[in-house]
Design an enzyme around this catalytic site. Structure first.
Site, PDB file in Angstrom:
ATOM      1  N   GLY A 196       3.061  83.833 -11.957  1.00 55.85           N
ATOM      2  CA  GLY A 196       2.538  83.128 -13.125  1.00 55.85           C
ATOM      3  C   GLY A 196       1.647  81.957 -12.737  1.00 55.85           C
ATOM      4  O   GLY A 196       0.986  81.364 -13.587  1.00 55.85           O
ATOM      5  N   TYR A 255      10.741  72.504  -9.439  1.00 56.36           N
ATOM      6  CA  TYR A 255       9.881  71.347  -9.705  1.00 56.36           C
ATOM      7  C   TYR A 255       9.307  70.894  -8.367  1.00 56.36           C
ATOM      8  O   TYR A 255       9.479  69.770  -7.938  1.00 56.36           O
ATOM      9  CB  TYR A 255      10.672  70.227 -10.379  1.00 56.36           C
ATOM     10  CG  TYR A 255      11.150  70.554 -11.780  1.00 56.36           C
ATOM     11  CD1 TYR A 255      10.534  71.565 -12.527  1.00 56.36           C
ATOM     12  CD2 TYR A 255      12.196  69.858 -12.371  1.00 56.36           C
ATOM     13  CE1 TYR A 255      10.964  71.864 -13.807  1.00 56.36           C
ATOM     14  CE2 TYR A 255      12.636  70.153 -13.655  1.00 56.36           C
ATOM     15  CZ  TYR A 255      12.013  71.152 -14.365  1.00 56.36           C
ATOM     16  OH  TYR A 255      12.434  71.443 -15.634  1.00 56.36           O
ATOM     17  N   SER A 288       1.266  78.798  -4.358  1.00 56.78           N
ATOM     18  CA  SER A 288       1.059  80.234  -4.506  1.00 56.78           C
ATOM     19  C   SER A 288      -0.419  80.619  -4.401  1.00 56.78           C
ATOM     20  O   SER A 288      -0.744  81.798  -4.386  1.00 56.78           O
ATOM     21  CB  SER A 288       1.618  80.717  -5.852  1.00 56.78           C
ATOM     22  OG  SER A 288       1.102  79.939  -6.911  1.00 56.78           O
TER      23      SER A 288
HETATM   24  C1  LIG Z   1       4.795  74.135 -18.337  1.00 52.44           C
HETATM   25  C2  LIG Z   1       5.889  74.452 -17.368  1.00 52.44           C
HETATM   26  C3  LIG Z   1       7.196  74.574 -17.831  1.00 52.44           C
HETATM   27  C4  LIG Z   1       8.240  74.890 -16.975  1.00 52.44           C
HETATM   28  N1  LIG Z   1       9.508  75.013 -17.458  1.00 52.44           N
HETATM   29  C5  LIG Z   1      10.516  75.342 -16.620  1.00 52.44           C
HETATM   30  C6  LIG Z   1      11.844  75.505 -17.090  1.00 52.44           C
HETATM   31  O1  LIG Z   1      12.126  75.357 -18.275  1.00 52.44           O
HETATM   32  N2  LIG Z   1      12.798  75.831 -16.201  1.00 52.44           N
HETATM   33  C7  LIG Z   1      12.529  76.008 -14.869  1.00 52.44           C
HETATM   34  O2  LIG Z   1      13.431  76.344 -14.110  1.00 52.44           O
HETATM   35  N3  LIG Z   1      11.286  75.841 -14.402  1.00 52.44           N
HETATM   36  C8  LIG Z   1      10.281  75.518 -15.236  1.00 52.44           C
HETATM   37  N4  LIG Z   1       9.021  75.368 -14.735  1.00 52.44           N
HETATM   38  C9  LIG Z   1       8.793  75.544 -13.300  1.00 52.44           C
HETATM   39  C10 LIG Z   1       8.633  77.004 -12.950  1.00 52.44           C
HETATM   40  O3  LIG Z   1       9.859  77.686 -13.087  1.00 52.44           O
HETATM   41  C11 LIG Z   1       8.163  77.123 -11.504  1.00 52.44           C
HETATM   42  O4  LIG Z   1       6.917  76.508 -11.355  1.00 52.44           O
HETATM   43  C12 LIG Z   1       8.083  78.593 -11.069  1.00 52.44           C
HETATM   44  O5  LIG Z   1       8.081  78.657  -9.664  1.00 52.44           O
HETATM   45  C13 LIG Z   1       6.861  79.253 -11.644  1.00 52.44           C
HETATM   46  O6  LIG Z   1       6.824  80.619 -11.367  1.00 52.44           O
HETATM   47  P1  LIG Z   1       5.404  81.331 -11.442  1.00 52.44           P
HETATM   48  O7  LIG Z   1       5.599  82.747 -11.071  1.00 52.44           O
HETATM   49  O8  LIG Z   1       4.752  81.012 -12.741  1.00 52.44           O
HETATM   50  O9  LIG Z   1       4.605  80.509 -10.345  1.00 52.44           O
HETATM   51  P2  LIG Z   1       3.827  80.915  -8.990  1.00 52.44           P
HETATM   52  O10 LIG Z   1       2.983  79.720  -8.726  1.00 52.44           O
HETATM   53  O11 LIG Z   1       3.165  82.219  -9.127  1.00 52.44           O
HETATM   54  O12 LIG Z   1       4.967  81.020  -7.934  1.00 52.44           O
HETATM   55  C14 LIG Z   1       5.847  79.961  -7.579  1.00 52.44           C
HETATM   56  C15 LIG Z   1       6.399  80.197  -6.169  1.00 52.44           C
HETATM   57  O13 LIG Z   1       7.049  81.457  -6.090  1.00 52.44           O
HETATM   58  C16 LIG Z   1       6.366  82.332  -5.187  1.00 52.44           C
HETATM   59  N5  LIG Z   1       6.272  83.655  -5.812  1.00 52.44           N
HETATM   60  C17 LIG Z   1       5.668  83.938  -6.994  1.00 52.44           C
HETATM   61  N6  LIG Z   1       5.800  85.231  -7.276  1.00 52.44           N
HETATM   62  C18 LIG Z   1       6.493  85.795  -6.267  1.00 52.44           C
HETATM   63  C19 LIG Z   1       6.923  87.127  -6.001  1.00 52.44           C
HETATM   64  N7  LIG Z   1       6.652  88.119  -6.841  1.00 52.44           N
HETATM   65  N8  LIG Z   1       7.590  87.367  -4.857  1.00 52.44           N
HETATM   66  C20 LIG Z   1       7.850  86.367  -3.993  1.00 52.44           C
HETATM   67  N9  LIG Z   1       7.471  85.079  -4.206  1.00 52.44           N
HETATM   68  C21 LIG Z   1       6.793  84.796  -5.330  1.00 52.44           C
HETATM   69  C22 LIG Z   1       5.005  81.697  -4.977  1.00 52.44           C
HETATM   70  O14 LIG Z   1       4.427  82.062  -3.758  1.00 52.44           O
HETATM   71  C23 LIG Z   1       5.316  80.230  -5.093  1.00 52.44           C
HETATM   72  O15 LIG Z   1       5.842  79.746  -3.901  1.00 52.44           O
HETATM   73  C24 LIG Z   1       7.961  75.060 -15.599  1.00 52.44           C
HETATM   74  C25 LIG Z   1       6.658  74.934 -15.127  1.00 52.44           C
HETATM   75  C26 LIG Z   1       5.621  74.624 -15.987  1.00 52.44           C
HETATM   76  C27 LIG Z   1       4.232  74.466 -15.454  1.00 52.44           C
END
Ligand SMILES: Cc1cc2nc3c(=O)[nH]c(=O)nc-3n(C[C@H](O)[C@H](O)[C@H](O)COP(=O)(O)OP(=O)(O)OC[C@H]3O[C@@H](n4cnc5c(N)ncnc54)[C@H](O)[C@@H]3O)c2cc1C
Ligand SMILES: *[C@@H]1O[C@H](CO)[C@@H](O)[C@H](O)[C@H]1NC(C)=O
Ligand SMILES: *[C@@H]1O[C@H](CO)[C@@H](O)[C@H](O)[C@H]1NC(C)=O
Ligand SMILES: *[C@@H]1O[C@H](CO)[C@@H](O)[C@H](O)[C@H]1NC(C)=O
Ligand SMILES: *[C@@H]1O[C@H](CO)[C@@H](O)[C@H](O)[C@H]1NC(C)=O
Ligand SMILES: *[C@@H]1O[C@H](CO)[C@@H](O)[C@H](O)[C@H]1NC(C)=O
Length: 523
Positions: free
Chosen positions: A108, A465, A116
């Protein structure tokens, strides 16, 4: 002397040949990708390179969520692969590894420090957003969800399949399932059902050698590590199999604000004593926020029950808030997800499926765990620093207790369980690049002033976070001493086990980033 020289020669020779192997081969990498045998699912359309800077940039930006990182590093970012099939993941892993190119996995794109999608060494972004299928099985209360699905898509599918099933995950609908679950994601059902990782029962992962593994073929130790040990250290998650949890058809929510003049500090002070001891089905987040040069403390709550019962619980437990029946709204679980995003009443749930294609703002976040109530003077000191921010600034205090006290700290890599009253998120966002330095400096000041009131030795932090200030390595080298600094804050006593698992499955440390888990040192 001669002997010593020879040893030196040997060392030199070895390091020269290592450099030859490690030297990234851009052209052979792209060639390797393009020639990957997969007739039915050609990868060619999914490879973006600087050959076309327009499509390259828009591909980069479409899942870049923090404006701090809007400019790709053209010197190091070799390609973006937007995988549509498992073979594309396998090709990217195998070709990157054999050509000395680093991989960053993005689902995401919400990573707070952009790990990421940024690196200072030659790398490829493996974008997972096309892999977003979700299958719900209501009778068994289980679902398979692919890493590139968003929380909003998952919630929509669940509620479309059942009025009484849900998943205990976070509140922002654009967050990706891949990173969110990997980092131990939490949300407002946490006190009743625990974290996302407490509700994962199987997973599909592409390993270092491009092999697709499930829970039984990967082994329990690796399956343990990927449930909270962080994405990007152990392999590529293709999908998760999750437990769905039961919620009533009608839930109750409220949002009540108290200014400082209305006794906001006192209510917040009292909240610390009761919020982690309330019934498990009640989650009350406190949010002190800077509004028009003063602080307003907002209380957001969700209750797995009806309004009348909630009013009477609140009247007994936190009468200082003065909750009235008319402050409460009863609604289905899916509607509560809109409430938590502060969307106006009546917003259609289809908004949960939106995928904005550009980052909107710059932001920075930090976290803390609190084990003893913060005295009023402490709260006031923290508020005084908050008031010095010139941008949007708030804290989220998220109550613990409930089932979080019952799940052992070693059940998953996520260690922050019993003994915590609440977790704090500090958050600031801004719209002008010129404000970046000032905002980052202010966050450091706020973190400093909070120090006496929060966990210590180590000062714990929440992996989702992500915060590079608490310790981080260069992009291409995971120094174990440094990793023990950030790793102990994120994982406490689970770090050692994570490093052992890493040594077993990725001893050469292919999957890495600035805050990844290093392989345990060979003794
Ligand atoms: C507006 C907002 C609200 C949020 N609210 C919450 C909340 O309510 N609760 C909470 O716990 N967190 C919350 N977060 C934080 C969020 O859970 C983390 O930022 C999470 O890591 C995002 O996942 P992503 O896949 O979107 O991010 P990415 O940036 O795609 O990935 C995050 C990390 O995981 C790794 N990764 C991603 N996909 C994979 C995969 N398929 N396999 C292996 N590694 C992977 C990436 O390399 C990176 O290190 C929030 C963040 C934002 C910006
Ligand atoms: C880049 O891709 C876009 C969209 O496909 C296309 O319109 C444009 O002509 C391409 N530019 C170059 C230089 O190939
Ligand atoms: C909801 O379910 C119906 C019936 O199964 C289906 O036709 C529809 O496409 C689903 N909607 C979504 C958003 O999944
Ligand atoms: C895991 O994969 C193996 C090998 O492909 C397969 O035999 C087994 O049924 C799978 N396990 C589950 C639970 O699907
Ligand atoms: C709250 O409790 C007090 C006494 O404990 C009672 O007098 C009052 O009516 C209650 N108010 C509500 C709204 O339940
Ligand atoms: C930001 O700073 C630059 C250089 O100091 C200046 O040219 C620009 O006008 C500033 N932008 C804003 C919005 O203040």
């Amino acid at each position: 002397m001669k002997e010593a020289l020879c040893v030196l020669c040997l060392v030199l020779l070895v390091s020269i040949s290592e450099a030859a192997v490690a030297k990234p081969h851009f052209k052979t990498f792209i060639k390797c990708l393009r020639s990957w045998p997969s007739q039915e699912n050609p990868i060619t359309d999914d490879i973006f390179t600087t050959d076309n800077t327009t499509t390259f940039l828009s591909s980069y930006l479409s899942y870049t969520k923090n404006k701090r990182f809007v400019s790709p590093n053209y010197k190091t970012l070799i390609a973006i692969v937007t995988a549509k099939h498992v073979s594309h993941i396998q090709a990217t892993v195998v070709c990157a590894k054999s050509n000395g190119i680093q991989i960053r996995i993005r689902s995401g794109g919400h990573d707070y420090e952009g790990l990421s999608y940024i690196s200072t060494v030659p790398f490829v972004i493996l974008d997972m957003y096309n892999l977003r299928s979700i299958t719900i099985d209501v009778p068994s209360k289980k679902a398979w969800v692919q890493a590139g699905a968003t929380l909003g898509e998952l919630y929509t599918k669940i509620s479309n399949a059942s009025e009484t099933l849900a998943f205990p995950a976070g509140v922002c609908s654009t967050v990706g399932v891949g990173g969110h679950i990997s980092g131990g994601g939490y949300g407002n059902l946490m006190r009743k059902y625990g974290l996302t990782v407490d509700n994962v029962v199987d997973a599909l992962l592409v390993d270092l050698n491009g092999k697709l593994l499930n829970r039984s073929t990967m082994g329990e130790d690796l399956f343990w590590a990927i449930r909270g040990g962080g994405g990007g250290s152990f392999g590529v998650i293709l999908s998760w199999k999750i437990n769905l949890v039961e919620v009533p058809k009608i839930l109750t929510v409220f949002r009540v604000s108290k200014t400082l003049e209305q006794g906001g500090t006192d209510v917040l002070y009292k909240w610390q004593f009761v919020s982690s001891k309330l019934p498990d089905g009640l989650f009350i987040r406190a949010m002190p926020q800077v509004v028009k040069r003063t602080i307003v403390v907002k209380f957001y709550a969700q209750f797995l029950g009806r309004a009348n019962e909630l009013v009477s619980i609140m009247n007994q437990s936190l009468p200082e808030l003065g909750l009235k029946r008319q402050d409460c709204q009863e609604m289905s679980w899916i509607k509560t997800t809109l409430f938590w995003e502060d969307l106006p009443v009546g917003t259609p749930t289809s908004i949960l499926l939106d995928r904005p294609s550009r980052p909107e703002k710059f932001f920075k976040s930090k976290s803390d765990y609190v084990k003893k109530p913060i005295p009023k003077e402490g709260i006031e000191k923290i508020f005084n620093v908050m008031l010095k921010f010139s941008n949007n600034m708030y804290m989220q205090w998220n109550p613990y207790g409930g089932v979080m006290d019952k799940i052992p700290a070693s059940a998953t890599p996520f260690p922050h369980r019993k003994g915590n009253l609440f977790k704090v998120q500090y958050y600031t966002s801004w719209l002008d690049a010129n404000a970046t330095k000032g905002s980052l400096d202010m966050m450091k000041k706020l973190y400093e002033v909070a120090e006496p009131y929060v966990s210590s030795n180590p000062r714990e932090a929440f992996l989702n976070y992500r915060d590079n200030d608490i310790g981080s390595n260069p992009s291409d080298e995971t120094n174990v001493d440094e990793a023990e600094i950030y790793g102990s804050k994120y994982f406490l006593g689970n770090l050692k086990r994570l490093m052992d698992v890493k040594a077993k499955y990725d001893p050469e440390n292919f999957f890495k980033n600035e805050q990844s888990v290093p392989p345990a040192r060979v003794k």
